[in-house]
Scaffold this motif. Structure first.
Motif, mmCIF file in Angstrom:
data_model
loop_
_atom_site.group_PDB
_atom_site.id
_atom_site.type_symbol
_atom_site.label_atom_id
_atom_site.label_comp_id
_atom_site.label_asym_id
_atom_site.label_seq_id
_atom_site.Cartn_x
_atom_site.Cartn_y
_atom_site.Cartn_z
ATOM 1 N N ALA A 46 0.960 -1.210 -0.101
ATOM 2 C CA ALA A 46 0.174 0.024 0.098
ATOM 3 C C ALA A 46 0.876 1.176 0.148
ATOM 4 C CB ALA A 46 -1.057 -0.011 1.201
ATOM 5 N N VAL A 47 1.836 1.154 0.912
ATOM 6 C CA VAL A 47 2.817 2.338 0.819
ATOM 7 C C VAL A 47 3.570 2.446 -0.668
ATOM 8 C CG1 VAL A 47 4.951 3.270 1.864
ATOM 9 C CG2 VAL A 47 3.229 2.060 3.329
ATOM 10 N N TYR A 48 3.939 1.584 -1.229
ATOM 11 C CA TYR A 48 4.470 1.541 -2.672
ATOM 12 C C TYR A 48 3.643 2.181 -3.635
ATOM 13 C CZ TYR A 48 8.259 -1.579 -0.888
ATOM 14 O OH TYR A 48 9.200 -2.127 -0.114
ATOM 15 N N SER A 49 2.275 1.527 -3.270
ATOM 16 C CA SER A 49 1.204 2.353 -4.351
ATOM 17 C C SER A 49 0.836 3.391 -4.278
ATOM 18 C CB SER A 49 0.022 1.363 -4.116
ATOM 19 O OG SER A 49 0.179 -0.259 -4.663
ATOM 20 N N LEU A 50 0.845 3.861 -2.857
ATOM 21 C CA LEU A 50 0.407 5.302 -2.645
ATOM 22 C C LEU A 50 1.659 6.228 -3.087
ATOM 23 C CD1 LEU A 50 -1.289 5.002 0.524
ATOM 24 C CD2 LEU A 50 -2.305 5.626 -1.496
ATOM 25 N N ALA A 51 2.817 5.993 -2.844
ATOM 26 C CA ALA A 51 4.214 6.511 -3.103
ATOM 27 C C ALA A 51 3.944 6.754 -4.749
ATOM 28 C CB ALA A 51 5.321 6.064 -2.578
ATOM 29 N N PHE A 52 3.832 5.732 -5.443
ATOM 30 C CA PHE A 52 4.119 5.627 -6.769
ATOM 31 C C PHE A 52 2.878 6.682 -7.551
ATOM 32 C CE2 PHE A 52 2.277 4.414 -10.988
ATOM 33 C CZ PHE A 52 3.568 4.614 -11.848
ATOM 34 N N PHE A 53 1.681 6.580 -7.068
ATOM 35 C CA PHE A 53 0.599 7.691 -7.552
ATOM 36 C C PHE A 53 0.944 9.006 -7.154
ATOM 37 C CE2 PHE A 53 -2.289 3.756 -7.843
ATOM 38 C CZ PHE A 53 -2.024 3.975 -9.171
ATOM 39 N N PHE A 54 1.553 9.327 -5.817
ATOM 40 C CA PHE A 54 1.902 10.604 -5.446
ATOM 41 C C PHE A 54 3.255 11.209 -6.477
ATOM 42 C CE2 PHE A 54 5.063 13.291 -3.166
ATOM 43 C CZ PHE A 54 4.200 14.421 -2.924
ATOM 44 N N PHE A 55 4.149 10.175 -6.621
ATOM 45 C CA PHE A 55 5.213 10.493 -7.589
ATOM 46 C C PHE A 55 4.830 10.763 -9.204
ATOM 47 C CE2 PHE A 55 8.195 7.876 -4.808
ATOM 48 C CZ PHE A 55 8.455 9.063 -3.988
ATOM 49 N N TRP A 56 3.868 10.054 -9.639
ATOM 50 C CA TRP A 56 3.278 10.272 -10.743
ATOM 51 C C TRP A 56 2.556 11.524 -11.019
ATOM 52 C CZ3 TRP A 56 -0.790 6.413 -13.441
ATOM 53 C CH2 TRP A 56 -0.753 6.793 -14.731
ATOM 54 N N ALA A 57 1.681 11.919 -9.911
ATOM 55 C CA ALA A 57 0.849 13.102 -9.941
ATOM 56 C C ALA A 57 1.849 14.335 -9.811
ATOM 57 C CB ALA A 57 -0.169 13.173 -8.778
ATOM 58 N N ALA A 58 3.065 14.406 -9.246
ATOM 59 C CA ALA A 58 3.965 15.467 -9.144
ATOM 60 C C ALA A 58 4.603 15.278 -10.460
ATOM 61 C CB ALA A 58 5.053 15.059 -8.022
ATOM 62 N N PHE A 59 4.869 14.392 -11.186
ATOM 63 C CA PHE A 59 5.457 14.645 -12.461
ATOM 64 C C PHE A 59 4.550 14.958 -13.706
ATOM 65 C CE2 PHE A 59 8.990 11.793 -10.974
ATOM 66 C CZ PHE A 59 10.200 12.534 -11.184
ATOM 67 N N ILE A 60 3.319 14.608 -13.533
ATOM 68 C CA ILE A 60 2.226 14.900 -14.529
ATOM 69 C C ILE A 60 2.202 16.564 -14.355
ATOM 70 C CG2 ILE A 60 -0.126 15.122 -14.638
ATOM 71 C CD1 ILE A 60 -0.230 12.006 -14.150
ATOM 72 N N VAL A 61 1.922 17.039 -13.216
ATOM 73 C CA VAL A 61 1.905 18.574 -12.865
ATOM 74 C C VAL A 61 3.177 19.390 -13.486
ATOM 75 C CG1 VAL A 61 1.847 20.486 -11.085
ATOM 76 C CG2 VAL A 61 0.345 18.230 -10.974
ATOM 77 N N ALA A 62 4.301 18.861 -13.324
ATOM 78 C CA ALA A 62 5.624 19.213 -13.848
ATOM 79 C C ALA A 62 5.559 19.334 -15.291
ATOM 80 C CB ALA A 62 6.787 18.600 -13.091
ATOM 81 N N GLY A 63 5.333 18.021 -15.907
ATOM 82 C CA GLY A 63 5.259 18.138 -17.366
ATOM 83 C C GLY A 63 4.289 19.069 -18.067
ATOM 84 N N ALA A 64 2.956 19.057 -17.322
ATOM 85 C CA ALA A 64 1.985 20.116 -17.626
ATOM 86 C C ALA A 64 2.525 21.475 -17.896
ATOM 87 C CB ALA A 64 0.500 19.737 -17.120
ATOM 88 N N MET A 65 3.118 21.966 -16.703
ATOM 89 C CA MET A 65 3.558 23.064 -16.608
ATOM 90 C C MET A 65 4.492 23.723 -17.514
ATOM 91 S SD MET A 65 3.569 23.632 -12.321
ATOM 92 C CE MET A 65 4.591 24.963 -12.473
ATOM 93 N N MET A 66 5.478 22.633 -17.681
ATOM 94 C CA MET A 66 6.675 22.598 -18.736
ATOM 95 C C MET A 66 5.943 23.093 -20.157
ATOM 96 S SD MET A 66 8.695 20.811 -21.187
ATOM 97 C CE MET A 66 7.761 19.564 -21.117
ATOM 98 N N GLN A 67 5.047 22.206 -20.548
ATOM 99 C CA GLN A 67 4.411 22.273 -21.764
ATOM 100 C C GLN A 67 3.747 23.593 -21.763
ATOM 101 O OE1 GLN A 67 2.026 19.321 -23.710
ATOM 102 N NE2 GLN A 67 3.931 18.178 -24.132
ATOM 103 N N MET A 68 3.127 24.164 -20.862
ATOM 104 C CA MET A 68 2.480 25.262 -21.202
ATOM 105 C C MET A 68 3.315 26.492 -21.166
ATOM 106 S SD MET A 68 -1.012 24.908 -18.497
ATOM 107 C CE MET A 68 -0.823 23.405 -17.726
#
Length: 80
Positions: A46-68
């Motif tokens: 559960a810790v691995y899964s929650l951490a993965f989704f947290f990291f994924w969301a952080a990289f999505i935000v960073a990538g979207a900001m970079m593209q904008m």
């Protein structure tokens, strides 16, 4: 230029996997504690899964900001 979500989601997914491997190579999920000091009462998977989704969301935000931010300015608004 149209925002291409797959050009954000796929690299973010890959980087979330890499960061998770690096983080949990150094951190044991059973040794984690909440900010108040109480131990995290979740299974390791559960810790691995929650951490993965947290990291994924952080990289999505960073990538979207970079593209904008990388978009060229719109025509006719140079003087504004």
């Amino acid at each position: 230029m149209k925002l291409s979500w797959m050009s954000i989601l796929w690299p973010a997914f890959l980087m979330a996997g890499v960061v998770e491997m690096v983080v949990f190579a150094m951190v044991d999920p059973q040794d984690l504690h909440w900010f108040g000091g109480a131990p995290v009462d979740l299974s390791a998977s559960a810790v691995y899964s929650l951490a993965f989704f947290f990291f994924w969301a952080a990289f999505i935000v960073a990538g979207a900001m970079m593209q904008m931010l990388a978009r060229p300015p719109e025509r006719g608004r140079e003087g504004a």
